[in-house]
Motif scaffolding. Structure first.
Motif, PDB file in Angstrom:
ATOM      1  N   TRP A 126     -25.978 -30.825  43.533  1.00 59.06           N
ATOM      2  CA  TRP A 126     -27.116 -30.512  42.651  1.00 59.06           C
ATOM      3  C   TRP A 126     -27.833 -31.795  42.262  1.00 59.06           C
ATOM      4  CZ3 TRP A 126     -29.747 -26.305  41.177  1.00 59.06           C
ATOM      5  CH2 TRP A 126     -30.648 -26.434  40.120  1.00 59.06           C
ATOM      6  N   HIS A 147     -32.223 -16.428  36.766  1.00 58.10           N
ATOM      7  CA  HIS A 147     -31.228 -17.492  36.652  1.00 58.10           C
ATOM      8  C   HIS A 147     -31.569 -18.659  37.577  1.00 58.10           C
ATOM      9  CE1 HIS A 147     -26.647 -18.273  35.902  1.00 58.10           C
ATOM     10  NE2 HIS A 147     -27.427 -19.210  35.451  1.00 58.10           N
ATOM     11  N   TRP A 148     -31.959 -18.339  38.809  1.00 59.54           N
ATOM     12  CA  TRP A 148     -32.298 -19.390  39.774  1.00 59.54           C
ATOM     13  C   TRP A 148     -33.559 -20.138  39.358  1.00 59.54           C
ATOM     14  CZ3 TRP A 148     -36.556 -18.944  43.426  1.00 59.54           C
ATOM     15  CH2 TRP A 148     -36.665 -20.054  44.264  1.00 59.54           C
ATOM     16  N   ASN A 185     -28.559 -21.347  42.360  1.00 58.17           N
ATOM     17  CA  ASN A 185     -28.782 -21.915  41.029  1.00 58.17           C
ATOM     18  C   ASN A 185     -27.725 -22.993  40.772  1.00 58.17           C
ATOM     19  OD1 ASN A 185     -26.374 -20.666  39.993  1.00 58.17           O
ATOM     20  ND2 ASN A 185     -27.515 -18.774  39.660  1.00 58.17           N
ATOM     21  N   HIS A 186     -27.788 -23.623  39.600  1.00 55.86           N
ATOM     22  CA  HIS A 186     -26.929 -24.777  39.315  1.00 55.86           C
ATOM     23  C   HIS A 186     -25.450 -24.395  39.391  1.00 55.86           C
ATOM     24  CE1 HIS A 186     -26.357 -28.559  36.577  1.00 55.86           C
ATOM     25  NE2 HIS A 186     -25.565 -28.555  37.619  1.00 55.86           N
ATOM     26  N   SER A 236     -38.235 -17.213  33.125  1.00 59.75           N
ATOM     27  CA  SER A 236     -37.968 -18.522  33.722  1.00 59.75           C
ATOM     28  C   SER A 236     -38.821 -19.627  33.120  1.00 59.75           C
ATOM     29  CB  SER A 236     -38.214 -18.468  35.241  1.00 59.75           C
ATOM     30  OG  SER A 236     -37.459 -17.436  35.836  1.00 59.75           O
ATOM     31  N   THR A 265     -34.914 -20.431  36.411  1.00 60.92           N
ATOM     32  CA  THR A 265     -34.713 -21.212  35.189  1.00 60.92           C
ATOM     33  C   THR A 265     -34.117 -22.574  35.526  1.00 60.92           C
ATOM     34  OG1 THR A 265     -34.410 -19.213  33.866  1.00 60.92           O
ATOM     35  CG2 THR A 265     -33.554 -21.258  32.953  1.00 60.92           C
ATOM     36  N   ASP A 266     -33.113 -22.596  36.418  1.00 64.04           N
ATOM     37  CA  ASP A 266     -32.501 -23.869  36.817  1.00 64.04           C
ATOM     38  C   ASP A 266     -33.447 -24.704  37.661  1.00 64.04           C
ATOM     39  OD1 ASP A 266     -30.237 -23.189  35.468  1.00 64.04           O
ATOM     40  OD2 ASP A 266     -29.100 -22.558  37.232  1.00 64.04           O
ATOM     41  N   LEU A 267     -34.406 -24.071  38.336  1.00 60.25           N
ATOM     42  CA  LEU A 267     -35.357 -24.792  39.184  1.00 60.25           C
ATOM     43  C   LEU A 267     -36.190 -25.781  38.370  1.00 60.25           C
ATOM     44  CD1 LEU A 267     -36.204 -24.824  42.192  1.00 60.25           C
ATOM     45  CD2 LEU A 267     -38.029 -23.221  41.600  1.00 60.25           C
TER      46      LEU A 267
END
Length: 805
Positions: free
Chosen positions: A178, A140-141, A157-158, A262, A143-145
């Motif tokens: 963010w 999850h983290w 994460n977001h 990711s 992927t948002d990166l």
């Protein structure tokens, strides 16, 4: 005595699956006409085995009174003997029970032995749940990166970054903490330059993640690629692939699964989580003697571990148990059912305690529907089932064709380049479309969502008339221009997912198929759901709607159609039925939607089976040539055992060992010149009366041990497989007694037995081979590979495709 050329490397018995990892990426050809692969490939210590040895001056002893290291174990790429393994476990249990009456310590040992299975399930559940939570949080983290970073803490994460923000509900994703990459680098997030920079960073991060994943797999654990379910099915059927469930595979698969998900590739983590859980089960088996030393018992544990894997993948403990029973397990006794349920329960509880998504749910796309469905809606549900079956058959055909091309052409020599190209195409196509830019799990969550009053999703942009609201639910409303735009974006997302998933599944990175298949079905279901909803809104006076969907009523739930479509497509690809319905039911928490799910799942299976009988996992098993005997298929051809056994007409005679007239040198010559996995033992070559069956591996180990530890064993020593050996002259060397390694009750069939029954015997008993006799006289042998080749031949397939490569 002539003892030249005999290698004296010590034979190291190993039952751990992390050994021999170096052969994981190699091609192992079993195209020879032997029963099993030659030991030369796996046993360097016997690569030039041609007799001889050294006669150490040690104390005279009967070494066969003690269990020899390696005797009773199996080589890599061999099939276990289920009958022998179960018999050994019964003997062990009987011995422990008898000893428990002798002392308190023995009684405690008996109790701990009985409890060890439950303790092992507890450990598997805890480890599998913990790893699943770690994978979910990390994926999850990362992927948002790809889209930005949190200034309050880069590890957020977001969603977590914006939890403490004071922004309004509609702007909750635009919190000041963010920052997108354009805001971080350029100072603003608007304009063409900012869009291009965000686009570029998205593609670069995706390429970095996928490159790291494929390099780790290629360099450290080649078995960590793919979903792992076809290989798990093969291993559970009794085949041994060393290293596939080892510690390196577990470590690398856990890391690279996060990277692959990711990167934005069209794959999921659910299938690989089954592999991860089975790795946990296999490694933890080494803590308990009865599972470490018995391959059949270990496979019972792996069946339970597979259930735990599905439990944490979907948050569905009951569905996980049914998945293990329906899809992957070969031998599933009632005791394994209870333990699978316990392991799945512990794994789900552990993941719930970690709470990786912060919503007290085990999966990102958990949803609850509150509106009932109408009987007439079964028609679109069945249409979704038909679409799922067609998509499943099309996907299997195209994916297998592509994977076969990868294996047979130069394409397979460049796995890193293939992964990078597919990742680049996926990222470039995904970024402009907001529905493909988000992770596939988030997309499924959006598609399953039941629109509410405060819902800010683009799929919920309806023309709202608050005066028509009745009770808690929103009425069916007209679609706004924003929703129509979203529908066109979903159509593009559907085309992209259908196309790109074909080339993604099977690459040299961990890749699951559950989530991409569900995404395809959910998109199609949402499109159909919105279409039916708008049809009911504008034509509520039609006869099909007038009875149950009046104007201003909330009667169509597009999210339900998405869920039914997801189940249909997943069923079309995997051919799951009961376990699929239960998994989807556990995702929604509503019993009233079981009938639509059942209708869609059965329709998709019927349609897909009408086009192509096998599911994606069975197709990959056949593509890779794994020796897997499918229990679901019927054998209806009228052939006999004598038609399949070897030797056949014009073949050399069957290689046999006599019970008391062959020397050590004679047996070593046979072992050197042949590569069979075992040899029948007969009274004499003239009579061919069967005495038993001895495994090649046990024979080699026993002879080498005798040369080391027993005085007087030389090349001219007679080998005796009976209790009473014939008298020899006083000057003769010592006799080598090997009765303890002889199987005195090998499975035999008559030469006239129908192959229909023989195939059934191989399936239900898990045999490696059976001997063919006529009135007690040995005629030939039928191995599992012979059965598989015969089935392929009867189905007009290439019999030489049954080769593990």
């Amino acid at each position: 005595m002539d003892q030249k050329g005999y290698r004296r490397e010590s034979f190291q018995s190993s039952t751990s699956d992390e050994d021999m990892l170096e052969i994981a990426g190699a091609s192992v050809d079993l195209s020879m006409a032997d029963d099993d692969p030659p030991l030369d490939r796996e046993m360097g210590g016997f690569s030039s085995y041609n007799g001889g040895g050294m006669n150490g001056k040690t104390t005279m002893m009967d070494f066969l009174e003690e269990p020899l290291p390696g005797v009773g174990t199996y080589e890599d790429f061999n099939t276990i003997d289920w009958v022998r393994e179960k018999s050994r476990d019964r003997d062990r249990h009987r011995e422990i029970t008898n000893r428990s009456k002798e002392s308190t310590w023995a009684l405690l040992h008996s109790v701990s032995d009985a409890f060890s299975g439950w303790l092992l399930m507890l450990l598997i559940g805890l480890l599998a749940g913990s790893l699943a939570g770690l994978i979910d949080i990390s994926a999850h983290w990362m992927t948002d990166l790809k889209e930005g970073v949190c200034l309050a803490g880069f590890w957020f994460n977001h969603e977590h970054c914006c939890w403490k923000s004071n922004t309004t509900f509609t702007d909750r994703d635009k919190c000041p903490e963010w920052k997108s990459w354009s805001q971080l680098i350029l100072g603003h997030g608007e304009g063409a330059l900012a869009y291009i920079l965000n686009y570029l960073m998205y593609v670069v991060w995706a390429l970095m993640f996928s490159l790291l994943a494929v390099l780790l797999v290629k360099g450290f654990a080649p078995y960590a690629c793919g979903s792992g379910i076809p290989e798990i099915k093969t291993i559970l059927s009794g085949f041994i692939i060393r290293g596939y469930l080892g510690k390196w595979t577990l470590i690398i698969k856990t890391i690279t699964l996060v990277l692959a998900v990711s990167s934005g590739l069209s794959l999921g983590k659910e299938g690989p989580l089954v592999h991860v859980a089975c790795c946990c089960g296999n490694i933890l088996c080494h803590l308990f003697t009865k599972y470490r030393k018995n391959e059949a018992k270990r496979r019972e544990v792996l069946s339970a571990a597979a259930a735990a894997g599905v439990s944490v993948a979907f948050g569905a403990p009951i569905g996980g148990v049914l998945f293990s029973l329906e899809e992957v397990s070969y031998y599933f006794p009632l005791k394994t059912l209870w333990r699978s349920f316990f392991a799945a329960l512990v794994a789900a509880f552990t993941l719930r305690s970690i709470n990786p998504f912060g919503n007290s749910r085990l999966v990102l796309f958990y949803v609850e529907f509150h509106m009932p469905w109408h009987l007439l809606e079964l028609v679109p549900f069945i249409l979704l089932g038909i679409f799922g079956g067609l998509w499943g058959a099309l996907f299997i055909h195209c994916n297998i064709a592509w994977c076969r091309r990868r294996k047979t052409t130069r394409l397979g020599k460049y796995p890193v380049l293939e992964v990078l190209v597919v990742t680049a195409i996926t990222a470039i196509l995904a970024f402009p479309n907001e529905f493909t830019r988000m992770s596939t799990s988030e997309l499924i969550s959006e598609l399953f969502n039941d629109c509410g009053i405060l819902d800010s999703s683009k799929l919920c942009e309806y023309v709202t008339d608050f005066n028509s609201t009745r009770g808690d639910g929103l009425p069916d409303r007209a679609a706004s221009s924003g929703l129509q735009t979203s529908m066109w974006l979903l159509v593009l997302a559907l085309l992209m997912k259908v196309f790109i998933t074909i080339f993604t599944f099977g690459m040299k990175v961990p890749s699951g198929l559950f989530i991409p298949s569900m995404a395809v079905g959910a998109i199609m279901g949402r499109l159909l759901g919105v279409a039916v909803e708008q049809l009911a809104f504008y034509h509520h006076d039609w006869p099909i709607f007038s009875g149950w969907c009046s104007q201003g009523a909330d009667c169509i739930t597009p999210g339900l159609y998405a869920m039914v479509g997801a189940a249909a497509c997943l069923g079309g690809v995997t051919r799951m039925t009961v376990s699929l319905v239960v998994i989807m039911f556990e995702l929604t928490g509503g019993l009233e939607y079981i009938v639509p799910l059942m209708a869609a799942a059965m329709t998709s299976k019927w349609v897909a089976d009408a086009i192509r009988r096998e599911g994606i996992y069975d197709a990959h098993i056949r593509l890779n040539g794994y020796p897997f005997l499918e229990a679901k298929e019927e054998f209806s051809h009228k052939t006999r055992a004598m038609d399949v056994m070897r030797p056949r007409k014009n073949d050399p005679p069957l290689t046999v060992i006599t019970q008391d007239s062959m020397t050590v040198e004679d047996v070593e010559t046979i072992v050197t010149k042949t590569t069979y996995s075992g040899y029948p033992v007969v009274v004499s070559r003239a009579s061919q009366r069967l005495v038993g069956f001895v495994l090649r591996r046990d024979l080699i180990i026993s002879i080498e041990n005798a040369r080391k530890k027993q005085d007087g064993i030389v090349s001219t020593s007679v080998i005796c497989f009976t209790d009473y050996c014939p008298p020899l002259p006083p000057s003769s060397p010592s006799v080598l007694k090997l009765r303890s390694i002889l199987d005195l009750s090998p499975f035999t069939v008559s030469d006239e037995m129908p192959m229909e029954i023989v195939v059934d015997i191989f399936r239900k008993l898990g045999l490696r081979q059976c001997l063919v006799t006529h009135n007690g006289k040995l005629l030939g042998i039928i191995t599992k590979k012979d059965v598989l080749k015969h089935i392929a031949q009867m189905a007009n397939q290439d019999p030489d495709s049954i080769l593990f490569n």
